[in-house]
Design a protein around this motif. Structure first.
Motif, short mmCIF file in Angstrom:
data_model
loop_
_atom_site.label_atom_id
_atom_site.label_comp_id
_atom_site.label_asym_id
_atom_site.label_seq_id
_atom_site.Cartn_x
_atom_site.Cartn_y
_atom_site.Cartn_z
N GLY A 187 -3.57 -2.52 5.27
CA GLY A 187 -3.09 -4.08 5.23
C GLY A 187 -3.92 -5.15 4.62
N VAL A 188 -5.31 -4.74 4.87
CA VAL A 188 -6.14 -5.89 4.39
C VAL A 188 -6.01 -5.63 2.71
CG1 VAL A 188 -8.64 -6.39 3.83
CG2 VAL A 188 -7.84 -5.79 6.14
N GLN A 189 -6.09 -4.14 2.34
CA GLN A 189 -6.14 -4.21 0.98
C GLN A 189 -4.99 -4.64 0.36
OE1 GLN A 189 -5.20 0.09 -0.27
NE2 GLN A 189 -7.25 0.21 -1.21
N THR A 190 -3.66 -4.62 0.81
CA THR A 190 -2.48 -4.99 0.40
C THR A 190 -2.60 -6.63 0.31
OG1 THR A 190 -1.30 -3.23 1.37
CG2 THR A 190 0.11 -5.33 0.58
N GLU A 191 -3.25 -7.29 1.29
CA GLU A 191 -3.23 -8.80 1.06
C GLU A 191 -4.32 -8.99 -0.04
OE1 GLU A 191 -4.58 -10.45 4.60
OE2 GLU A 191 -4.94 -12.45 3.74
N GLU A 215 -1.80 -0.76 -5.30
CA GLU A 215 -2.56 -0.46 -4.02
C GLU A 215 -3.03 1.07 -4.37
OE1 GLU A 215 0.53 -2.59 -1.04
OE2 GLU A 215 0.34 -0.61 -1.18
N ASP A 216 -2.53 1.85 -5.06
CA ASP A 216 -3.08 3.34 -5.49
C ASP A 216 -4.29 3.09 -6.36
OD1 ASP A 216 -0.98 4.28 -4.06
OD2 ASP A 216 0.07 5.07 -5.77
N LEU A 231 -8.09 4.47 -5.09
CA LEU A 231 -8.46 5.48 -5.79
C LEU A 231 -9.52 4.95 -6.82
CD1 LEU A 231 -5.37 7.47 -6.28
CD2 LEU A 231 -7.03 7.88 -4.52
N HIS A 232 -9.07 3.94 -7.76
CA HIS A 232 -9.94 3.54 -8.68
C HIS A 232 -10.09 2.07 -8.43
CE1 HIS A 232 -9.29 7.45 -10.65
NE2 HIS A 232 -8.10 7.19 -10.68
N PRO A 233 -10.88 1.49 -7.62
CA PRO A 233 -11.14 0.16 -7.07
C PRO A 233 -11.62 -0.43 -8.64
CG PRO A 233 -12.53 1.58 -5.81
CD PRO A 233 -11.52 2.35 -6.61
N GLU A 234 -12.46 0.28 -9.45
CA GLU A 234 -13.25 -0.48 -10.52
C GLU A 234 -12.21 -1.12 -11.46
OE1 GLU A 234 -13.13 2.78 -9.78
OE2 GLU A 234 -12.64 3.96 -11.49
N GLY A 235 -10.93 -0.12 -11.70
CA GLY A 235 -9.98 -0.53 -12.61
C GLY A 235 -8.84 -1.64 -12.30
#
Lengths: 354, 382
Positions: free
Chosen positions: B64-68, B143-144, B148-152
């Motif tokens: 949820g935090v990530q989506t926001e 979100e994916d 999986l690749h927060p740097e991108g």
């Protein structure tokens, strides 16, 4: 009273709707001018229309209309405006639906899909029907191309048509630059360039100057000499008399009389019409003239006397003798042989020009 | 058939009145609109103020935090890369008050399912809605990437924001606008419909009950369908060229910049040209009224369609979209304009495809109707 005259199988005219009248066909043939044309009329039936009925709502435009056009004829449809000539033409061309009857051309039933027959027909419409955006040459080529696919042959036919109607100097001219007469000639060229066996001309000389009219009429006779059968509609009786080998007189959608002009004229009582102008006559004189031999009808109005006589000779001499013997002065004198207008007048009771 | 087509083309190209409405008039209209609408829009367009209310869905934990965060990053990117929106973070109460006072045009709620609340309908609200739709379409991907690749993530958000902020990139004649774009699309739509004048000319020359010229042609030995086909092909080809000329004029002379690819606009012009021509033949083929009356009917139809498509006032189309959307779903001018708008503004390929399909169906219906009328070979009166 309106009645119909038709040639029966024995070569006699029968009057329908009135008192019977039998006229010998033999005599009328003797006086025919241009006998060579008449000889053609014995040919194959090019067009046969039987009992054609066409209604526009409650208006009966064609009322059991019948004609037969033989190969090689110039067949005239003569009648006043609104008599059904153009309607008949549009039915022949399969453009109009009709309620009853049949139309056969060259022995085949005429239908919108009968392209074999359509290929042999040329049309000259009453209204000038050409493309404003195309020059003379292109217009003729455009319409000729509907019938003739071969380009080389078409080029020759277009040139021939241009020469035929005398538009050699106007090949590149656009219709709006042409005079009324030249435009009518272009209209004709578009209809005849493909050398059809049957040419249908619907009042092609309307609003045309005398010079162009003569040229057009000469052209029609020439086309006929070259082998085309022609159906020619007009309300100008002089034109019809001049060029047609046989004539059907139309009124109220019916062919009220059919035959050569001589046959038509021989159908009626009038043999000569004598008109005397500026003559003052009393009751006694009028009564005496009415009693002269062969006089069957007389009108006197505005000091003009019109006397209709049967076909006997010396009618004019008798009338003038009567006036001279009584020292009655008179002005100009005319003697006219019967015209198609007289035929129309006698059959329908009204003038052709009404 | 080639003979028929040759002379059909010649007569149409040489007929000034036949090419005035389908070609010259739209060019004139586009020019006038360039000076009128473009200037007007320059002063009207403003950045859209919008509130952002954080609604973290704690029940969904880290997800949820990530989506926001992803949604906020998306909005931030749109705000930074363009001046399309100005985002202000508020509490729910503050946001509603701001909306009520018309300080903001809408409120984005950034929960696990981001949502939008607007106070009224209009262009600004439509743009906010399109932004949300753009985000929703690519949400799963973002979100994916975040997982999986927060740097991108930053690059991905920027990429998506660029796509969503196409409105800002539409710059017509150097003037920032989208309302004027809609008007220009309506002009293109109208130009397509004005193919009806070519169709009209053709019908007048192939129906024996309309002109002596047509009667003469119909009396000839040419199959009716062959005649109709040759006319339709010539009209369509000619009018398609007309619309391409208009597009080229807008691009090279008026220097209007469309965000979408010109190649993608061609199918719209293709179907649009066809519908204009078939509409003209269809209307002309009905009944035996005078030439002037038929022209009047066609003008009335095409002008009404163009008006409803927003040619005279871009708000008209929006109003109809809100209150009677069905009308614009069958209005050819609105469909053409909408398809172009989808390409250049919304970036909504599905809706674009839908517009093309509806236009094609209308085309087929009009053509079928025309054939049903024209196949008649004998007439009741001439």
């Amino acid at each position: 009273m309106t009645f119909v005259m038709r040639l029966d199988d024995n070569g006699h005219y029968k009057k329908h709707g009135g008192k019977g009248m039998m006229i010998s066909q033999k005599d009328s043939f003797l006086a025919v001018q241009g006998a060579s044309r008449i000889q053609n009329t014995g040919g194959i039936k090019m067009v046969k229309i039987e009992n054609l009925v066409k209604r526009y709502g409650s208006l009966l435009a064609l009322d059991h209309f019948n004609i037969e056009v033989k190969e090689g004829e110039i067949f005239g449809l003569l009648g006043p405006n609104g008599s059904g000539k153009t309607t008949a033409i549009n039915c022949i061309l399969s453009l109009l639906k009709f309620d009853r009857g049949s139309i056969r051309i060259m022995g085949e039933e005429m239908t919108p899909d009968n392209y074999r027959v359509k290929r042999e027909i040329g049309i000259v419409m009453q209204d000038v029907a050409v493309f404003e955006e195309l020059n003379v040459w292109d217009n003729i080529d455009c319409f000729c191309g509907l019938y003739v696919k071969d380009k080389k042959k078409r080029r020759e036919l277009v040139e021939e048509a241009i020469r035929f109607v005398g538009l050699e100097d106007y090949r590149k001219s656009y219709p709006k630059k042409l005079s009324g007469g030249l435009l009518r000639r272009l209209n004709i060229a578009c209809g005849i360039a493909h050398k059809p066996k049957l040419i249908i001309m619907d009042e092609p000389t309307v609003a045309v100057d005398p010079q162009s009219r003569n040229r057009i009429l000469e052209g029609i006779c020439e086309l006929n000499r070259q082998g085309s059968t022609i159906i020619y509609t007009s309300h100008y009786m002089e034109e019809v008399e001049q060029i047609c080998t046989r004539i059907a007189i139309m009124d109220h959608g019916r062919s009220i009389a059919v035959g050569t002009k001589e046959q038509l004229k021989s159908m009626i009582k009038t043999g000569e019409t004598v008109t005397i102008e500026a003559v003052v006559l009393g009751e006694k004189a009028l009564s005496d003239i009415r009693e002269l031999p062969h006089v069957f009808d007389m009108t006197y109005s505005g000091q003009t006397l019109t006397v209709r006589c049967t076909g006997a000779q010396h009618n004019l001499v008798r009338i003038l003798n009567y006036l001279q013997n009584r020292e009655i002065p008179f002005g100009r004198v005319f003697s006219e042989l019967p015209t198609l207008n007289d035929v129309f007048l006698e059959i329908t009771g009204k003038q052709l020009r009404d | 058939m080639l003979h028929l087509m040759k002379y059909s083309l010649l007569t149409k190209v040489k007929n000034i009145s036949a090419i005035f409405w389908p070609l010259i008039f739209p060019l004139l209209l586009a020019t006038m609109m360039y000076f009128a609408v473009g200037t007007m829009e320059e002063s009207d367009f403003e950045t859209i103020p919008v509130a952002l209310v954080a609604e973290t869905d704690l029940s969904k934990g880290e997800r949820g935090v990530q989506t926001e965060e992803v949604f906020q990053a998306f909005l931030s990117s749109v705000e930074t890369d363009s001046e399309l929106i100005h985002v202000e973070e508020m509490t729910g109460e503050q946001a509603l008050k701001a909306l009520e006072n018309r300080e903001v045009k809408g409120i984005f709620y950034s929960g696990s399912e981001p949502s939008l609340t607007v106070g009224s309908n209009g262009l600004a609200e439509t743009i906010l809605q399109m932004l949300l739709e753009s985000y929703s379409e690519g949400k799963q991907t973002l979100e994916d990437i975040a997982r999986l690749h927060p740097e991108g993530m930053e690059a991905a958000v920027r990429q998506m924001a660029q796509s969503a902020s196409a409105v800002e990139q539409v710059s017509l004649g150097g003037r920032t606008t989208n309302g004027s774009a809609q008007a220009f699309y309506a002009v293109i739509g109208m130009a397509c419909l004005y193919g009806c004048f070519l169709g009209f000319g053709s019908a007048m020359e192939i129906q024996a009950n309309l002109t002596a010229l047509a009667a003469r042609r119909c009396a000839g030995p040419v199959h009716r369908l062959k005649m109709v086909f040759s006319e339709i092909i010539v009209c369509f080809g000619l009018h398609f060229a007309n619309t391409l000329i208009l597009l080229a004029y807008m691009k090279y002379i008026l220097r209007l910049e469309f965000a979408g690819s010109y190649a993608e606009m061609v199918p719209v012009l293709l179907v649009g040209s066809m519908i204009g021509v078939t509409m003209g033949i269809f209307i002309t083929s009905i009944g035996k009224t005078k030439e002037g009356v038929k022209i009047g009917i066609m003008l009335a139809f095409s002008m009404t369609f163009s008006f409803l498509a927003g040619m005279m006032n871009v708000e008209t189309k929006n109003l109809i979209d809100r209150h009677a959307p069905f009308i614009n779903r069958i209005n050819p001018a609105a469909l053409i304009s909408d398809a172009l708008y989808c390409l250049n503004v919304y970036d909504a390929p599905k809706r674009y495809a839908q517009d093309i399909v509806i236009l094609s169906v209308l085309c087929v219906l009009l053509a079928a109707g025309t054939f049903l009328i024209i196949r008649r070979k004998r007439y009741g009166s001439i």
